[in-house]
Design a protein around this motif. Structure first.
Motif, short mmCIF file in Angstrom:
data_model
loop_
_atom_site.label_atom_id
_atom_site.label_comp_id
_atom_site.label_asym_id
_atom_site.label_seq_id
_atom_site.Cartn_x
_atom_site.Cartn_y
_atom_site.Cartn_z
N PHE A 88 4.77 -15.42 -5.67
CA PHE A 88 4.60 -13.96 -5.79
C PHE A 88 4.12 -13.41 -4.46
O PHE A 88 3.15 -13.89 -3.89
N PRO A 139 2.39 -10.48 -2.90
CA PRO A 139 1.61 -9.32 -3.36
C PRO A 139 1.89 -8.04 -2.59
O PRO A 139 1.62 -6.97 -3.08
N TYR A 140 2.46 -8.12 -1.40
CA TYR A 140 2.74 -6.92 -0.62
C TYR A 140 3.98 -6.19 -1.13
O TYR A 140 4.02 -4.98 -1.19
N GLU A 187 13.19 0.35 -1.63
CA GLU A 187 12.43 -0.05 -2.82
C GLU A 187 11.58 1.11 -3.32
O GLU A 187 10.89 1.76 -2.54
N LYS A 191 5.18 -1.49 -8.01
CA LYS A 191 6.61 -1.55 -7.68
C LYS A 191 7.39 -1.60 -8.98
O LYS A 191 7.10 -2.43 -9.86
N THR A 224 10.12 -2.71 -11.36
CA THR A 224 10.96 -3.91 -11.39
C THR A 224 12.14 -3.78 -12.35
O THR A 224 13.13 -4.48 -12.21
N ILE A 256 5.03 -3.88 -11.48
CA ILE A 256 3.99 -4.85 -11.12
C ILE A 256 3.10 -4.25 -10.03
O ILE A 256 3.60 -3.56 -9.13
N THR A 257 1.80 -4.46 -10.16
CA THR A 257 0.89 -3.94 -9.13
C THR A 257 1.06 -4.76 -7.85
O THR A 257 1.24 -5.98 -7.89
N ILE A 258 1.02 -4.05 -6.72
CA ILE A 258 1.19 -4.73 -5.43
C ILE A 258 0.01 -4.42 -4.52
O ILE A 258 -0.73 -3.47 -4.74
N GLY A 259 -0.13 -5.24 -3.49
CA GLY A 259 -1.34 -5.18 -2.66
C GLY A 259 -1.10 -4.81 -1.22
O GLY A 259 -1.86 -5.22 -0.36
N ASP A 260 -0.06 -4.03 -0.94
CA ASP A 260 0.21 -3.63 0.43
C ASP A 260 -0.84 -2.59 0.85
O ASP A 260 -0.87 -1.48 0.31
N PRO A 261 -1.70 -2.90 1.83
CA PRO A 261 -2.76 -1.95 2.20
C PRO A 261 -2.22 -0.63 2.74
O PRO A 261 -2.92 0.39 2.69
N ALA A 262 -0.98 -0.62 3.23
CA ALA A 262 -0.38 0.62 3.73
C ALA A 262 -0.29 1.67 2.63
O ALA A 262 -0.40 2.87 2.88
N VAL A 274 -3.95 -7.51 -8.24
CA VAL A 274 -2.56 -7.51 -7.76
C VAL A 274 -1.75 -8.50 -8.60
O VAL A 274 -2.24 -9.57 -8.95
N GLY A 275 -0.52 -8.10 -8.94
CA GLY A 275 0.33 -8.98 -9.75
C GLY A 275 0.20 -8.72 -11.25
O GLY A 275 0.71 -9.49 -12.05
#
Lengths: 89, 365
Positions: free
Chosen positions: A21, A23-24, B210, B231, B233, B245-251, B325-326
């Motif tokens: 997975f 995460p980003y 995306e 994001k 899906t 799904i939760t994502i962890g991109d700090p941007a 995240v996830g």
């Protein structure tokens, strides 16, 4: 702001079964046992030759096919932004 | 935490294939371990599926559509408040927000009755309208797709140039988007949007990438109470998220922070983004309310609907920093069993109070 590929590779959640997975991006994918070995090696910053040695040792495979398979896998990782252009060379 | 039980009104229980957010908001409140109060569903239609979701709302009331005017809404809220003593209302429908914002103004009905809200100003509501997207992008320093506001069919003939080539999106001012591949298609979509939503119509560059959404809450002073990026899906044929799904991109959190700092947004919102092939996050839209998928915030550890309920009641609500995240959501379409008693109560009296007959009727006739 773009996350550097090194960070993304380090942050990957990888299970023992090869489920990965990111995460980003939220992407999930599965890798086979050799893919798992390659990902773990890349996270330890191993270079291409070191990864080839590791694959020889773990899976008893040799020859040009192995190098081609590794390069294809690295190409895929680059395509998904998980390693930099020169990441494994 | 031992605080008094809260009575929270929640609108938009129309959990259809293009769901309103009310059911998700009510579920999130119900799920929070510190929430001990009552949930009052405020519905526009007796067939809103959320009315028949047992164990979701304690009380349900039909309220007048926004088109029936502010006086009708005021009278109904006063009547409902006399029965259930509302502490706060969380409105979840775009079209009703101007009414609730007006009722929440100093000296307005909600202040008189002591009913709290946590909403943006009318000015902010207009700032995030589709027609203002580029101005919002400039103010928040978030990239936006090239956009033009069309007020006449003649404007269509200026499209298709290098800046805004075909294919492009023709969008209604409130809702709806159709892809046009030529000026003929653009004319068709333009007239359809005008007929349904009125002027102006928006032409927007087609960007591929995306789709990422953020559910977030601003504190009204430039700060962020919480934010959870997701994001998509799985999409429905209307482009709505059926799974995510939760994502962890700090941007993404940085974009949300920038939005709140620049606008001093107060209340919940959904920031819709598209990550293009160059990795740039393009702002597509900001919805001025919770999205239908906001229960994911509770699942991921931030429970933003509960945060807004507390803020609306004037209770201390520290910012939420972390989320898991996830964390995924996957919608399900289920058939709820309802009774004639329920339908009769909501149709004839305009209200329904549980427990009525909580057991599902499944005895053999």
């Amino acid at each position: 702001m773009t996350t550097p590929p090194d960070d993304r590779l380090r942050e990957l959640a990888i299970s023992d079964t090869g489920f990965v997975f990111d995460p980003y991006s939220g992407a999930t994918f599965t890798v086979n046992p050799s893919g798992l070995v390659i990902l773990e090696a890349l996270r330890r910053r191993a270079d291409r030759d070191a990864i080839l040695d590791l694959l020889h040792e773990r899976f008893d495979v040799h020859g040009e096919d192995l190098e081609r398979d590794l390069d294809e896998f690295l190409h895929l990782l680059r395509h998904h932004g998980l390693i930099a252009e020169e990441g494994a060379s | 935490m031992s605080e008094r039980p809260l009575t929270i009104g929640v609108t938009a229980l129309n959990a259809t294939d293009n769901p309103g957010p009310g059911v998700a908001v009510a579920r999130a409140l119900r799920d929070h371990p510190d929430f001990k109060g009552r949930i009052v569903g405020l519905s526009y239609d007796a067939m809103d599926p959320g009315i028949y979701a047992r164990d979701l709302c304690d009380d349900l009331y039909i309220i007048p559509y926004p088109s029936q005017g502010l006086a009708a809404l005021s009278d109904r809220i006063r009547q409902i408040h006399e029965e259930v003593a509302l502490d706060a209302i969380i409105p979840n429908v775009d079209a009703e927000l101007p009414s609730f914002i007006r009722l929440a103004e100093p000296g307005g009905l909600l202040e008189e009755l002591g009913i709290g809200t946590f909403l943006p100003s009318q000015e902010l509501l207009e700032l995030r309208s589709k027609a203002q997207l580029e101005a919002l992008g400039e103010r928040t320093e978030i990239a936006t797709p090239k956009t033009r506001v069309l007020t006449s069919v003649d404007d269509l003939y200026e499209l298709g140039d290098d800046e805004l080539p075909y294919p492009l999106w023709i969008k209604g001012v409130y809702y709806g988007a159709k892809l046009a591949r030529s000026v003929d298609e653009a004319r068709l979509h333009y007239h359809a949007m005008v007929a349904q939503w009125g002027l102006p119509v928006i032409a927007q560059a087609s960007v591929s990438g995306e789709e990422i959404d953020i559910v977030a809450v601003g504190d009204g002073e430039g700060g962020m109470i919480g934010a959870v990026p997701m994001k998509k899906t799985v999409l429905t044929d209307k482009g709505k998220a059926w799974a995510g799904i939760t994502i962890g991109d700090p941007a993404l959190l940085e974009i949300a922070r920038r939005f709140f700092t620049a606008t001093r947004w107060r209340g919940p919102c959904e920031i819709e983004l598209l990550k293009d092939k160059e990795g740039v996050h393009q702002l597509l839209e900001v919805n001025p309310r919770f999205p239908a998928w906001c229960y994911l915030s509770a699942g991921a550890g931030q429970n933003l609907p509960y945060a807004v309920a507390r803020l609306a009641c004037g209770l201390p609500t520290p910012p939420r920093r972390d989320y898991t995240v996830g964390t995924m959501f996957v919608r399900i379409a289920i058939d709820q069993i309802a009774t004639l008693d329920q339908l009769q109560a909501i149709t004839t009296a305009g209200e329904l109070h549980y427990p009525l007959s909580r057991e599902e009727p499944h005895d053999e006739p």
